[in-house]
Design a protein around this motif. Structure first.
Motif, PDB file in Angstrom:
ATOM      1  N   ARG A  14      -1.415  -2.456  -9.490  1.00  0.00           N
ATOM      2  CA  ARG A  14      -2.609  -3.357  -9.055  1.00  0.00           C
ATOM      3  C   ARG A  14      -3.633  -3.230  -9.662  1.00  0.00           C
ATOM      4  O   ARG A  14      -4.181  -1.783  -9.470  1.00  0.00           O
ATOM      5  CB  ARG A  14      -2.514  -3.930  -7.289  1.00  0.00           C
ATOM      6  CG  ARG A  14      -1.747  -4.002  -6.484  1.00  0.00           C
ATOM      7  CD  ARG A  14      -1.058  -3.989  -5.100  1.00  0.00           C
ATOM      8  NE  ARG A  14       0.193  -4.313  -4.298  1.00  0.00           N
ATOM      9  CZ  ARG A  14       0.544  -3.422  -3.398  1.00  0.00           C
ATOM     10  NH1 ARG A  14      -0.715  -4.049  -2.129  1.00  0.00           N
ATOM     11  NH2 ARG A  14       1.208  -4.149  -2.960  1.00  0.00           N
TER      12      ARG A  14
ATOM     13  N   GLU B 292      -6.846  -2.205  -9.007  1.00  0.00           N
ATOM     14  CA  GLU B 292      -8.001  -1.892  -7.733  1.00  0.00           C
ATOM     15  C   GLU B 292      -8.480  -0.957  -8.332  1.00  0.00           C
ATOM     16  O   GLU B 292      -8.317   0.029  -9.047  1.00  0.00           O
ATOM     17  CB  GLU B 292      -6.563  -1.545  -6.780  1.00  0.00           C
ATOM     18  CG  GLU B 292      -6.013  -2.421  -6.017  1.00  0.00           C
ATOM     19  CD  GLU B 292      -5.091  -1.928  -4.704  1.00  0.00           C
ATOM     20  OE1 GLU B 292      -5.759  -1.769  -3.614  1.00  0.00           O
ATOM     21  OE2 GLU B 292      -4.301  -1.276  -4.731  1.00  0.00           O
TER      22      GLU B 292
ATOM     23  N   GLY C 231      -5.360   8.659  -4.000  1.00  0.00           N
ATOM     24  CA  GLY C 231      -3.995   7.674  -3.072  1.00  0.00           C
ATOM     25  C   GLY C 231      -3.926   6.325  -3.642  1.00  0.00           C
ATOM     26  O   GLY C 231      -3.437   5.812  -3.124  1.00  0.00           O
ATOM     27  N   ARG C 232      -5.564   5.746  -4.407  1.00  0.00           N
ATOM     28  CA  ARG C 232      -4.869   4.375  -4.587  1.00  0.00           C
ATOM     29  C   ARG C 232      -4.919   4.151  -6.067  1.00  0.00           C
ATOM     30  O   ARG C 232      -5.651   4.613  -6.765  1.00  0.00           O
ATOM     31  CB  ARG C 232      -6.047   3.608  -4.262  1.00  0.00           C
ATOM     32  CG  ARG C 232      -6.095   2.099  -4.383  1.00  0.00           C
ATOM     33  CD  ARG C 232      -7.253   1.533  -3.243  1.00  0.00           C
ATOM     34  NE  ARG C 232      -7.163   1.909  -1.597  1.00  0.00           N
ATOM     35  CZ  ARG C 232      -6.411   1.386  -1.664  1.00  0.00           C
ATOM     36  NH1 ARG C 232      -5.723   0.257  -2.036  1.00  0.00           N
ATOM     37  NH2 ARG C 232      -6.041   1.369   0.135  1.00  0.00           N
ATOM     38  N   TYR C 233      -4.295   3.740  -6.640  1.00  0.00           N
ATOM     39  CA  TYR C 233      -3.928   3.500  -8.374  1.00  0.00           C
ATOM     40  C   TYR C 233      -3.914   1.595  -8.857  1.00  0.00           C
ATOM     41  O   TYR C 233      -3.575   1.336  -7.901  1.00  0.00           O
ATOM     42  CB  TYR C 233      -2.506   4.339  -8.851  1.00  0.00           C
ATOM     43  CG  TYR C 233      -2.770   6.107  -7.777  1.00  0.00           C
ATOM     44  CD1 TYR C 233      -3.813   7.152  -8.009  1.00  0.00           C
ATOM     45  CD2 TYR C 233      -1.782   6.594  -6.694  1.00  0.00           C
ATOM     46  CE1 TYR C 233      -3.321   8.005  -7.617  1.00  0.00           C
ATOM     47  CE2 TYR C 233      -1.277   7.260  -6.056  1.00  0.00           C
ATOM     48  CZ  TYR C 233      -2.332   8.614  -6.572  1.00  0.00           C
ATOM     49  OH  TYR C 233      -2.799   9.779  -5.974  1.00  0.00           O
TER      50      TYR C 233
ATOM     51  N   PHE D 297       1.543   2.155  -9.464  1.00  0.00           N
ATOM     52  CA  PHE D 297       2.168   3.909  -8.077  1.00  0.00           C
ATOM     53  C   PHE D 297       3.403   2.805  -8.242  1.00  0.00           C
ATOM     54  O   PHE D 297       4.489   2.204  -8.112  1.00  0.00           O
ATOM     55  CB  PHE D 297       1.568   3.151  -6.584  1.00  0.00           C
ATOM     56  CG  PHE D 297       1.601   1.911  -6.473  1.00  0.00           C
ATOM     57  CD1 PHE D 297       0.432   1.148  -6.997  1.00  0.00           C
ATOM     58  CD2 PHE D 297       2.319   1.491  -5.538  1.00  0.00           C
ATOM     59  CE1 PHE D 297      -0.115  -0.576  -6.562  1.00  0.00           C
ATOM     60  CE2 PHE D 297       2.404   0.596  -4.935  1.00  0.00           C
ATOM     61  CZ  PHE D 297       1.315  -0.673  -5.403  1.00  0.00           C
TER      62      PHE D 297
ATOM     63  N   GLN E  37       6.539   1.905  -5.320  1.00  0.00           N
ATOM     64  CA  GLN E  37       7.077   2.195  -3.852  1.00  0.00           C
ATOM     65  C   GLN E  37       8.633   2.756  -3.963  1.00  0.00           C
ATOM     66  O   GLN E  37       9.599   2.095  -4.732  1.00  0.00           O
ATOM     67  CB  GLN E  37       7.096   1.027  -3.844  1.00  0.00           C
ATOM     68  CG  GLN E  37       6.128   0.335  -3.470  1.00  0.00           C
ATOM     69  CD  GLN E  37       4.439  -1.448  -2.664  1.00  0.00           C
ATOM     70  OE1 GLN E  37       6.187  -1.967  -3.113  1.00  0.00           O
ATOM     71  NE2 GLN E  37       4.004  -1.203  -1.885  1.00  0.00           N
TER      72      GLN E  37
ATOM     73  N   ARG F  49      -1.976  -7.722   7.346  1.00  0.00           N
ATOM     74  CA  ARG F  49      -1.101  -7.263   6.177  1.00  0.00           C
ATOM     75  C   ARG F  49      -1.706  -8.006   4.607  1.00  0.00           C
ATOM     76  O   ARG F  49      -2.242  -8.950   5.326  1.00  0.00           O
ATOM     77  CB  ARG F  49       0.093  -7.342   5.993  1.00  0.00           C
ATOM     78  CG  ARG F  49       0.696  -6.371   7.606  1.00  0.00           C
ATOM     79  CD  ARG F  49       2.005  -4.912   7.495  1.00  0.00           C
ATOM     80  NE  ARG F  49       2.386  -5.647   6.297  1.00  0.00           N
ATOM     81  CZ  ARG F  49       1.915  -4.147   5.063  1.00  0.00           C
ATOM     82  NH1 ARG F  49       1.518  -3.756   5.290  1.00  0.00           N
ATOM     83  NH2 ARG F  49       3.071  -4.229   4.169  1.00  0.00           N
TER      84      ARG F  49
ATOM     85  N   ALA G  68      -2.360   4.176   5.153  1.00  0.00           N
ATOM     86  CA  ALA G  68      -0.544   3.534   5.290  1.00  0.00           C
ATOM     87  C   ALA G  68       0.028   3.825   4.400  1.00  0.00           C
ATOM     88  O   ALA G  68       0.031   4.064   2.928  1.00  0.00           O
ATOM     89  CB  ALA G  68      -1.250   1.867   4.545  1.00  0.00           C
ATOM     90  N   ILE G  69       1.053   4.377   4.834  1.00  0.00           N
ATOM     91  CA  ILE G  69       2.167   4.746   3.891  1.00  0.00           C
ATOM     92  C   ILE G  69       2.684   3.650   3.816  1.00  0.00           C
ATOM     93  O   ILE G  69       4.094   4.124   3.494  1.00  0.00           O
ATOM     94  CB  ILE G  69       2.544   6.085   4.482  1.00  0.00           C
ATOM     95  CG1 ILE G  69       3.129   6.234   6.102  1.00  0.00           C
ATOM     96  CG2 ILE G  69       1.518   7.441   4.330  1.00  0.00           C
ATOM     97  CD1 ILE G  69       4.194   7.782   6.224  1.00  0.00           C
ATOM     98  N   GLY G  70       3.166   2.832   4.663  1.00  0.00           N
ATOM     99  CA  GLY G  70       3.761   1.739   4.492  1.00  0.00           C
ATOM    100  C   GLY G  70       3.699   0.401   5.250  1.00  0.00           C
ATOM    101  O   GLY G  70       3.265   0.483   6.486  1.00  0.00           O
TER     102      GLY G  70
ATOM    103  N   GLY H 295       5.308   3.548   0.510  1.00  0.00           N
ATOM    104  CA  GLY H 295       4.235   3.948  -1.237  1.00  0.00           C
ATOM    105  C   GLY H 295       4.259   5.399  -1.526  1.00  0.00           C
ATOM    106  O   GLY H 295       4.563   6.303  -0.873  1.00  0.00           O
TER     107      GLY H 295
HETATM  108  P1  AMP Z   1       2.272  -2.950   0.650  1.00  0.00           P
HETATM  109  O1  AMP Z   1       3.116  -3.756  -0.116  1.00  0.00           O
HETATM  110  O2  AMP Z   1       0.380  -3.513  -0.275  1.00  0.00           O
HETATM  111  O3  AMP Z   1       1.627  -3.595   1.787  1.00  0.00           O
HETATM  112  O4  AMP Z   1       2.408  -1.759   0.430  1.00  0.00           O
HETATM  113  C1  AMP Z   1       2.711  -0.782   1.437  1.00  0.00           C
HETATM  114  C2  AMP Z   1       2.545   0.404   0.637  1.00  0.00           C
HETATM  115  O5  AMP Z   1       2.154   0.917  -0.758  1.00  0.00           O
HETATM  116  C3  AMP Z   1       1.168   1.170   1.110  1.00  0.00           C
HETATM  117  O6  AMP Z   1       1.394   0.922   2.621  1.00  0.00           O
HETATM  118  C4  AMP Z   1       0.383   2.201   0.569  1.00  0.00           C
HETATM  119  O7  AMP Z   1       1.900   3.330   0.816  1.00  0.00           O
HETATM  120  C5  AMP Z   1       1.228   1.575  -1.310  1.00  0.00           C
HETATM  121  N1  AMP Z   1       0.440   1.250  -1.956  1.00  0.00           N
HETATM  122  C6  AMP Z   1      -0.526  -0.084  -1.954  1.00  0.00           C
HETATM  123  N2  AMP Z   1      -1.212  -0.399  -2.826  1.00  0.00           N
HETATM  124  C7  AMP Z   1      -1.310   1.110  -3.234  1.00  0.00           C
HETATM  125  C8  AMP Z   1      -1.948   1.553  -4.329  1.00  0.00           C
HETATM  126  N3  AMP Z   1      -3.271   1.151  -5.333  1.00  0.00           N
HETATM  127  N4  AMP Z   1      -2.186   2.847  -4.624  1.00  0.00           N
HETATM  128  C9  AMP Z   1      -1.049   3.402  -4.741  1.00  0.00           C
HETATM  129  N5  AMP Z   1       0.389   3.090  -3.014  1.00  0.00           N
HETATM  130  C10 AMP Z   1      -0.119   1.868  -2.215  1.00  0.00           C
END
Ligand code: AMP
Length: 424
Positions: A111, A113, A118-120, A123, A125, A256, A279-281, A306
């Motif tokens: 992504r 972003e 914690g935001r990459y 990343f 999943q 979400r 947010a860890i998931g 994540g």
């Molecule tokens: P999502 O697909 O947006 O529902 O994200 C699910 C989980 O992925 C989130 O709760 C985070 O733990 C992790 N996550 C989402 N975006 C990122 C990001 N840019 N960098 C690291 N972890 C992420």
């Protein structure tokens, strides 16, 4: 150290051992639990046709701003996957496995972003999906799989937030109520939220921008607009969680970041982390997605967690430390190196982790390497040992000193007598 000519691209990271081993162990733990719950792994391509992700929702930032979209040499419009549910549902529609279909996955997502702690931009999943049933027990199973996994890795400070987003029968009336409320207050909304309001009022609730909060807090709630059927489904899910003693909190503003969710939605927050990346998931139901991707109407429910975020939460709680993968034995050969090759090969064939020195370094230099490697034992071989068919076994971590043993008895000895640190 001078600045290297190249570095990992912005928002990406190199992960070296032992952290990489820790990440791998976390994924292995998830795989084991998913398999134990009847899920089979699905592996999809890292890129898909752009259209697959456009179905996630044009009004989501994920699609409008964050997608790594590109054209290949034949002019195909493709994108690196920003998440896996859309890919998994695309694969379901393509292969039509028997339902209910339980699939788990792991892998990198992309992504564009703004990088921060914690935001990459790349990343990892892990996730799981159940397609082909809208039984509320499926929602409960999905949530329980994630919850028990958090427990298994030692996370104790996790909050589960639950909401129902309604379905196509009840959502239009809610959207109308929400939209007229937000339009009334639009002068006080941030510019970004005003723009979002025109595309999808629901997504305004997702704004984390402080000026929007007061307006969001007073907004009409989906819970008051659910049809009896949707409300009963949600009630059954929460009762199912209670029956398993999984604690949750209702969070009526939880929407979400993806447009395909309906009915059950949930998020897991790590209370040990700052709210910006706690947010860890998260996950939920996406009953219309298979149809949108050209398949038969097929309900589905799932989550994605994540991996990097979970490990940050583990750091904060002192949980799930890296496994000790240091060698059990370090072979020190001062006869040229060929004996180390033979011995290390023999040990590895017996499942004993073995490392060795190179470059015909001195005994002292190799012993230093052996120490640094974390090995429990050093096996020394010099001209004298070679001539007599023996090796010297030295305990590097405990108090067992050193002994000379027959070379052919080495494997048996190492397998039979643990070093002080328990290995081998
Ligand atoms: P999502 O697909 O947006 O529902 O994200 C699910 C989980 O992925 C989130 O709760 C985070 O733990 C992790 N996550 C989402 N975006 C990122 C990001 N840019 N960098 C690291 N972890 C992420």
């Amino acid at each position: 150290m001078a600045t290297p000519l190249f570095q990992a691209p912005k928002g990406t990271r190199d992960v070296l051992a032992p952290e990489s081993e820790r990440q791998r162990a976390l994924i292995a733990c998830f795989a084991e639990r998913a398999i134990g719950a009847g899920f089979g792994q699905v592996v999809t391509p890292i890129f898909e046709e752009l259209g697959v992700f456009e179905r996630i929702g044009e009004a989501t930032e994920l699609v409008s701003k964050e997608m790594y979209a590109f054209e290949d040499k034949d002019g195909r419009r493709l994108a690196l996957r920003p998440e896996l549910t859309a890919s998994v549902v695309r694969a379901f529609v393509q292969h039509r496995p028997p339902t209910p279909w339980r699939a788990w996955y792991e892998g990198p997502q992309f992504r564009y972003e703004k990088p921060q702690a914690g935001r990459y931009r790349q990343f990892t999943q892990v996730g799981a999906e159940i397609l082909g049933t809208d039984d509320p027990h499926a929602d409960v199973e999905i949530i329980a799989l994630a919850w028990r996994f958090y427990e298994a890795i030692g996370l104790t400070r996790v909050s589960l937030l639950m909401n129902s987003l309604g379905d196509p029968t009840c959502r239009p009336a809610y959207l109308e109520a929400l939209s007229s409320y937000l339009h009334e207050r639009s002068a006080d909304l941030t510019e970004q939220s005003r723009a979002t309001l025109e595309v999808n009022p629901l997504r305004v609730l997702d704004s984390k921008r402080p000026p929007d909060q007061e307006i969001i807090d007073a907004a009409p709630s989906m819970a008051d607009h659910l049809t009896d059927e949707v409300a009963a489904h949600f009630e059954a899910v929460t009762q199912g969680l209670e029956a398993l003693a999984i604690p949750y909190r209702l969070s009526p503003r939880l929407v979400r970041g993806l447009d395909y969710y309906q009915r059950t939605t949930f998020e897991f927050a790590a209370d040990a982390l700052d709210s910006a990346q706690n947010a860890i998931g998260g996950g939920g139901r996406y009953d219309g997605l298979a149809e949108q991707l050209g398949g038969p109407p097929t309900p589905g429910v799932g989550f994605a967690l994540g991996v990097e975020r979970m490990l940050l939460a583990c750091d904060a709680e002192g949980a799930f430390t890296a496994p000790d993968n240091s060698p059990q034995v370090f072979v020190v050969d001062v006869t040229g190196g060929a004996e180390a090759s033979a011995l290390a090969d023999q040990l590895r064939q017996h499942g004993i982790r073995a490392d060795r020195g190179f470059d015909q370094r001195s005994m002292k230099a190799q012993m230093k390497l052996a120490d640094r490697s974390g090995a429990a034992w050093a096996v020394l071989i010099g001209d004298e040992e070679l001539a007599q068919g023996v090796v010297t076994l030295r305990d590097l971590r405990g108090d067992q000193g050193q002994t000379t043993i027959e070379r052919r008895a080495l494997v048996e000895r190492l397998l039979a007598r643990p070093a002080t640190n328990g290995e081998p």
